[in-house]
Write a protein that holds these residues in place. Structure first.
Motif, short mmCIF file in Angstrom:
data_model
loop_
_atom_site.label_atom_id
_atom_site.label_comp_id
_atom_site.label_asym_id
_atom_site.label_seq_id
_atom_site.Cartn_x
_atom_site.Cartn_y
_atom_site.Cartn_z
N LYS A 152 -10.84 8.60 -3.54
CA LYS A 152 -10.73 8.84 -2.10
C LYS A 152 -11.35 7.69 -1.30
N THR A 153 -12.47 7.18 -1.79
CA THR A 153 -13.12 6.04 -1.13
C THR A 153 -12.22 4.81 -1.17
N LEU A 154 -11.63 4.55 -2.34
CA LEU A 154 -10.71 3.41 -2.47
C LEU A 154 -9.48 3.57 -1.58
N SER A 157 5.47 1.73 8.88
CA SER A 157 4.50 2.56 8.17
C SER A 157 3.43 1.75 7.44
N THR A 158 3.77 0.58 6.91
CA THR A 158 2.77 -0.25 6.24
C THR A 158 2.94 -1.71 6.66
N SER A 159 1.88 -2.47 6.46
CA SER A 159 1.93 -3.89 6.82
C SER A 159 2.93 -4.65 5.95
N LYS A 160 3.07 -4.28 4.69
CA LYS A 160 4.03 -4.96 3.81
C LYS A 160 5.45 -4.75 4.31
N ARG A 166 -6.40 2.15 3.27
CA ARG A 166 -5.83 2.54 4.56
C ARG A 166 -6.40 1.69 5.69
N MET A 167 -7.72 1.47 5.63
CA MET A 167 -8.38 0.67 6.67
C MET A 167 -7.86 -0.77 6.66
N PHE A 221 0.86 -1.17 0.00
CA PHE A 221 0.00 0.00 0.00
C PHE A 221 0.90 1.23 0.00
N VAL A 222 0.62 2.15 -0.90
CA VAL A 222 1.43 3.36 -1.00
C VAL A 222 0.51 4.57 -0.89
#
Length: 166
Positions: free
Chosen positions: A55-57, A88-91, A62-63, A41-42
């Motif tokens: 924005k919804t995507l 910062s991210t799960s990856k 983010r969620m 996720f970036v």
């Protein structure tokens, strides 16, 4: 029917990366969240230029990333958590764990060689039950498989039958 997230048992990392990572991957796939670890996720550089659909995507991504991070944080004790510099991210967290605890190919090859030898010389011990012997040989075979060895079930069965005591 709503899902009670408190019933989710997150596998604790206890030093055995291969076992833990398989359990975590399975859990995250079942939750539909594995893509966050696999693809990542970036954050967009300029979030102000997004349309409503984008924005919804972005909010959904983010969620999902936060959900995966939540599960990862539950799985790690404080001392391991503090060793991960970039959270910062799960990856990034997943890759950090893989790099630190996953082992490299040389280590796995050495482990395979040691386990092959252990498998080859294993025999049923005096007073050992067939059930215990079967479990011991199966455990060695599973460790071999975990370290990348292709081991067919018939090889394991033949080994057990060949080395059973009277």
């Amino acid at each position: 029917m709503s899902e009670d997230k408190s019933l989710i048992k997150v596998p604790k990392f206890e030093g055995h990366y291969d076992h833990w990572s398989e359990l975590m991957e399975n859990m995250l796939r079942a939750k539909g969240l594995w893509g966050m670890v696999e693809r990542g996720f970036v954050e967009p550089l300029d979030g102000g230029l997004l349309n409503e659909n984008q924005k919804t995507l972005l909010d959904e991504a983010r969620m999902q990333d936060c959900q995966v991070k939540h599960y990862l944080f539950q799985a790690l004790d404080k001392s391991i958590f503090e060793q991960i510099l970039d959270r910062s991210t799960s990856k990034i967290i997943w890759n950090s764990m893989k790099k630190k605890y996953g082992g490299n190919e040389k280590v796995k090859k050495a482990m395979r060689n040691s386990l092959k030898r252990e498998f080859e010389i294993a025999e049923m011990r005096r007073g050992e039950t067939v059930e215990n012997y079967f479990g011991r040989i199966t455990a060695i075979a599973n460790k071999l498989r975990t370290n990348g060895e292709v081991m067919k079930d018939n090889v394991i069965v033949e080994k057990i039958l060949r080395t059973l005591s009277d």
